[in-house]
Design a protein around this motif. Structure first.
Motif, PDB file in Angstrom:
ATOM      1  N   GLU A  88     -22.509  20.605   0.357  1.00  0.00           N
ATOM      2  CA  GLU A  88     -22.773  20.773   1.788  1.00  0.00           C
ATOM      3  C   GLU A  88     -24.037  21.577   2.053  1.00  0.00           C
ATOM      4  OE1 GLU A  88     -20.528  23.004   5.386  1.00  0.00           O
ATOM      5  OE2 GLU A  88     -19.281  21.819   4.051  1.00  0.00           O
ATOM      6  N   ARG A  89     -24.293  22.577   1.223  1.00  0.00           N
ATOM      7  CA  ARG A  89     -25.475  23.426   1.426  1.00  0.00           C
ATOM      8  C   ARG A  89     -26.778  22.653   1.271  1.00  0.00           C
ATOM      9  NH1 ARG A  89     -24.026  28.936  -1.843  1.00  0.00           N
ATOM     10  NH2 ARG A  89     -22.135  29.414  -0.683  1.00  0.00           N
ATOM     11  N   MET A  90     -26.751  21.640   0.474  1.00  0.00           N
ATOM     12  CA  MET A  90     -27.970  20.879   0.212  1.00  0.00           C
ATOM     13  C   MET A  90     -28.236  19.814   1.272  1.00  0.00           C
ATOM     14  SD  MET A  90     -29.089  22.463  -2.225  1.00  0.00           S
ATOM     15  CE  MET A  90     -28.251  23.836  -2.940  1.00  0.00           C
ATOM     16  N   SER A  91     -27.316  19.625   2.200  1.00  0.00           N
ATOM     17  CA  SER A  91     -27.506  18.611   3.240  1.00  0.00           C
ATOM     18  C   SER A  91     -28.727  18.906   4.106  1.00  0.00           C
ATOM     19  CB  SER A  91     -26.255  18.482   4.105  1.00  0.00           C
ATOM     20  OG  SER A  91     -26.034  19.678   4.821  1.00  0.00           O
ATOM     21  N   PHE A  92     -29.108  20.180   4.206  1.00  0.00           N
ATOM     22  CA  PHE A  92     -30.301  20.558   4.957  1.00  0.00           C
ATOM     23  C   PHE A  92     -31.519  19.802   4.447  1.00  0.00           C
ATOM     24  CE2 PHE A  92     -34.175  23.135   4.955  1.00  0.00           C
ATOM     25  CZ  PHE A  92     -34.381  23.263   6.316  1.00  0.00           C
ATOM     26  N   PHE A  93     -31.635  19.660   3.120  1.00  0.00           N
ATOM     27  CA  PHE A  93     -32.797  19.011   2.528  1.00  0.00           C
ATOM     28  C   PHE A  93     -32.797  17.505   2.772  1.00  0.00           C
ATOM     29  CE2 PHE A  93     -32.392  22.937   0.094  1.00  0.00           C
ATOM     30  CZ  PHE A  93     -33.675  23.434   0.229  1.00  0.00           C
ATOM     31  N   LYS A  94     -31.670  16.966   3.161  1.00  0.00           N
ATOM     32  CA  LYS A  94     -31.576  15.534   3.426  1.00  0.00           C
ATOM     33  C   LYS A  94     -31.856  15.194   4.878  1.00  0.00           C
ATOM     34  CE  LYS A  94     -28.393  14.748  -0.320  1.00  0.00           C
ATOM     35  NZ  LYS A  94     -27.088  14.333  -0.764  1.00  0.00           N
ATOM     36  N   SER A  95     -31.714  16.188   5.767  1.00  0.00           N
ATOM     37  CA  SER A  95     -31.817  15.853   7.185  1.00  0.00           C
ATOM     38  C   SER A  95     -32.872  16.630   7.966  1.00  0.00           C
ATOM     39  CB  SER A  95     -30.454  16.083   7.848  1.00  0.00           C
ATOM     40  OG  SER A  95     -30.093  17.448   7.742  1.00  0.00           O
ATOM     41  N   ALA A  96     -33.369  17.723   7.459  1.00  0.00           N
ATOM     42  CA  ALA A  96     -34.328  18.538   8.208  1.00  0.00           C
ATOM     43  C   ALA A  96     -35.641  17.789   8.399  1.00  0.00           C
ATOM     44  CB  ALA A  96     -34.573  19.857   7.486  1.00  0.00           C
ATOM     45  N   SER A  97     -36.188  17.864   9.603  1.00  0.00           N
ATOM     46  CA  SER A  97     -37.423  17.127   9.883  1.00  0.00           C
ATOM     47  C   SER A  97     -38.596  17.671   9.073  1.00  0.00           C
ATOM     48  CB  SER A  97     -37.752  17.136  11.368  1.00  0.00           C
ATOM     49  OG  SER A  97     -38.154  18.413  11.789  1.00  0.00           O
ATOM     50  N   MET A  98     -38.625  18.994   8.839  1.00  0.00           N
ATOM     51  CA  MET A  98     -39.704  19.563   8.036  1.00  0.00           C
ATOM     52  C   MET A  98     -39.669  18.986   6.617  1.00  0.00           C
ATOM     53  SD  MET A  98     -40.547  23.526   7.273  1.00  0.00           S
ATOM     54  CE  MET A  98     -40.274  23.825   5.552  1.00  0.00           C
ATOM     55  N   ALA A  99     -38.472  18.893   6.075  1.00  0.00           N
ATOM     56  CA  ALA A  99     -38.319  18.325   4.738  1.00  0.00           C
ATOM     57  C   ALA A  99     -38.745  16.858   4.733  1.00  0.00           C
ATOM     58  CB  ALA A  99     -36.874  18.468   4.262  1.00  0.00           C
ATOM     59  N   GLU A 100     -38.391  16.141   5.770  1.00  0.00           N
ATOM     60  CA  GLU A 100     -38.773  14.728   5.878  1.00  0.00           C
ATOM     61  C   GLU A 100     -40.286  14.566   5.910  1.00  0.00           C
ATOM     62  OE1 GLU A 100     -37.012  11.894   5.688  1.00  0.00           O
ATOM     63  OE2 GLU A 100     -35.291  13.170   5.241  1.00  0.00           O
ATOM     64  N   HIS A 101     -40.957  15.437   6.653  1.00  0.00           N
ATOM     65  CA  HIS A 101     -42.420  15.367   6.754  1.00  0.00           C
ATOM     66  C   HIS A 101     -43.088  15.671   5.412  1.00  0.00           C
ATOM     67  CE1 HIS A 101     -42.622  14.564  10.987  1.00  0.00           C
ATOM     68  NE2 HIS A 101     -41.860  15.612  11.261  1.00  0.00           N
ATOM     69  N   LEU A 102     -42.571  16.665   4.700  1.00  0.00           N
ATOM     70  CA  LEU A 102     -43.129  16.996   3.389  1.00  0.00           C
ATOM     71  C   LEU A 102     -43.022  15.819   2.435  1.00  0.00           C
ATOM     72  CD1 LEU A 102     -41.671  20.596   2.897  1.00  0.00           C
ATOM     73  CD2 LEU A 102     -44.091  19.996   3.128  1.00  0.00           C
ATOM     74  N   VAL A 103     -41.849  15.215   2.396  1.00  0.00           N
ATOM     75  CA  VAL A 103     -41.627  14.079   1.498  1.00  0.00           C
ATOM     76  C   VAL A 103     -42.458  12.876   1.941  1.00  0.00           C
ATOM     77  CG1 VAL A 103     -39.897  12.438   0.667  1.00  0.00           C
ATOM     78  CG2 VAL A 103     -39.357  14.876   0.764  1.00  0.00           C
ATOM     79  N   ALA A 104     -42.555  12.653   3.232  1.00  0.00           N
ATOM     80  CA  ALA A 104     -43.357  11.525   3.732  1.00  0.00           C
ATOM     81  C   ALA A 104     -44.829  11.695   3.368  1.00  0.00           C
ATOM     82  CB  ALA A 104     -43.196  11.399   5.245  1.00  0.00           C
ATOM     83  N   ASP A 105     -45.348  12.913   3.482  1.00  0.00           N
ATOM     84  CA  ASP A 105     -46.739  13.163   3.096  1.00  0.00           C
ATOM     85  C   ASP A 105     -46.953  12.879   1.611  1.00  0.00           C
ATOM     86  OD1 ASP A 105     -47.348  13.895   5.684  1.00  0.00           O
ATOM     87  OD2 ASP A 105     -47.327  16.064   5.277  1.00  0.00           O
ATOM     88  N   MET A 106     -46.007  13.309   0.792  1.00  0.00           N
ATOM     89  CA  MET A 106     -46.148  13.061  -0.637  1.00  0.00           C
ATOM     90  C   MET A 106     -46.047  11.570  -0.948  1.00  0.00           C
ATOM     91  SD  MET A 106     -44.440  14.802  -3.956  1.00  0.00           S
ATOM     92  CE  MET A 106     -42.955  13.873  -4.163  1.00  0.00           C
ATOM     93  N   ARG A 107     -45.149  10.880  -0.286  1.00  0.00           N
ATOM     94  CA  ARG A 107     -45.008   9.424  -0.508  1.00  0.00           C
ATOM     95  C   ARG A 107     -46.293   8.680  -0.122  1.00  0.00           C
ATOM     96  NH1 ARG A 107     -41.077   9.822  -3.896  1.00  0.00           N
ATOM     97  NH2 ARG A 107     -38.990  10.016  -3.054  1.00  0.00           N
ATOM     98  N   ARG A 108     -46.912   9.124   0.974  1.00  0.00           N
ATOM     99  CA  ARG A 108     -48.176   8.490   1.373  1.00  0.00           C
ATOM    100  C   ARG A 108     -49.261   8.737   0.325  1.00  0.00           C
ATOM    101  NH1 ARG A 108     -46.241   9.608   6.546  1.00  0.00           N
ATOM    102  NH2 ARG A 108     -47.030  11.734   6.604  1.00  0.00           N
ATOM    103  N   ALA A 109     -49.326   9.950  -0.198  1.00  0.00           N
ATOM    104  CA  ALA A 109     -50.308  10.261  -1.241  1.00  0.00           C
ATOM    105  C   ALA A 109     -50.035   9.447  -2.497  1.00  0.00           C
ATOM    106  CB  ALA A 109     -50.293  11.755  -1.561  1.00  0.00           C
ATOM    107  N   GLN A 110     -48.766   9.290  -2.853  1.00  0.00           N
ATOM    108  CA  GLN A 110     -48.408   8.485  -4.018  1.00  0.00           C
ATOM    109  C   GLN A 110     -48.764   7.012  -3.806  1.00  0.00           C
ATOM    110  OE1 GLN A 110     -44.247   9.611  -4.283  1.00  0.00           O
ATOM    111  NE2 GLN A 110     -44.655  10.871  -6.091  1.00  0.00           N
ATOM    112  N   ALA A 111     -48.545   6.522  -2.604  1.00  0.00           N
ATOM    113  CA  ALA A 111     -48.887   5.127  -2.317  1.00  0.00           C
ATOM    114  C   ALA A 111     -50.394   4.896  -2.422  1.00  0.00           C
ATOM    115  CB  ALA A 111     -48.381   4.748  -0.926  1.00  0.00           C
ATOM    116  N   GLU A 112     -51.170   5.830  -1.895  1.00  0.00           N
ATOM    117  CA  GLU A 112     -52.629   5.733  -1.998  1.00  0.00           C
ATOM    118  C   GLU A 112     -53.050   5.758  -3.448  1.00  0.00           C
ATOM    119  OE1 GLU A 112     -56.593   5.406  -0.940  1.00  0.00           O
ATOM    120  OE2 GLU A 112     -54.849   5.182   0.355  1.00  0.00           O
ATOM    121  N   ALA A 113     -52.441   6.652  -4.233  1.00  0.00           N
ATOM    122  CA  ALA A 113     -52.771   6.754  -5.661  1.00  0.00           C
ATOM    123  C   ALA A 113     -52.429   5.463  -6.389  1.00  0.00           C
ATOM    124  CB  ALA A 113     -52.035   7.934  -6.285  1.00  0.00           C
TER     125      ALA A 113
END
Length: 118
Positions: A88-113
């Motif tokens: 339950e404690r880790m659910s924050f990392f699955k739903s927080a918008s800040m976490a989503e933005h961090l992962v989305a930025d990394m995914r975009r960088a990986q896609a470009e790479a």
């Protein structure tokens, strides 16, 4: 050549802002060697352990590093790592918008790479 042009563009964009050449170099190479090596090893395990894959995986982390500062890369890696942990404690990392933005930025960088290197 592309890296040289990118480095030149960054250097030109900092002229007149009081930013020294050392800080420009630091921004372009702020990933520790161990982090780059970890990425390359994992990439090669996934894609094959050949000389060609070594070059492509090294290109990939260099491209990611040119797009995403190491601090953000590390934060996104932490979020992804925490998402793999249950509870339950880790659910924050699955739903927080800040976490989503961090992962989305990394995914975009990986896609470009991937586009540039593979």
């Amino acid at each position: 050549m592309k890296r040289l042009i990118c480095a030149f563009a960054v250097a030109c964009s900092t002229l007149g802002t009081g930013v020294s050449a050392q800080s420009v170099a630091d921004r372009l190479n702020d990933y520790p060697t161990a982090a780059r090596a970890d990425y390359v090893f994992a990439c090669m395990v996934t894609n094959g352990q050949t000389r060609e894959m070594l070059d492509r995986c090294a290109c990939s982390i260099d491209e990611i590093a040119s797009i995403l500062p190491y601090a953000k890369y590390l934060q996104a890696e932490t979020v992804l790592s925490m998402r793999r942990v249950g509870g339950e404690r880790m659910s924050f990392f699955k739903s927080a918008s800040m976490a989503e933005h961090l992962v989305a930025d990394m995914r975009r960088a990986q896609a470009e790479a991937e586009i540039v290197c593979f």
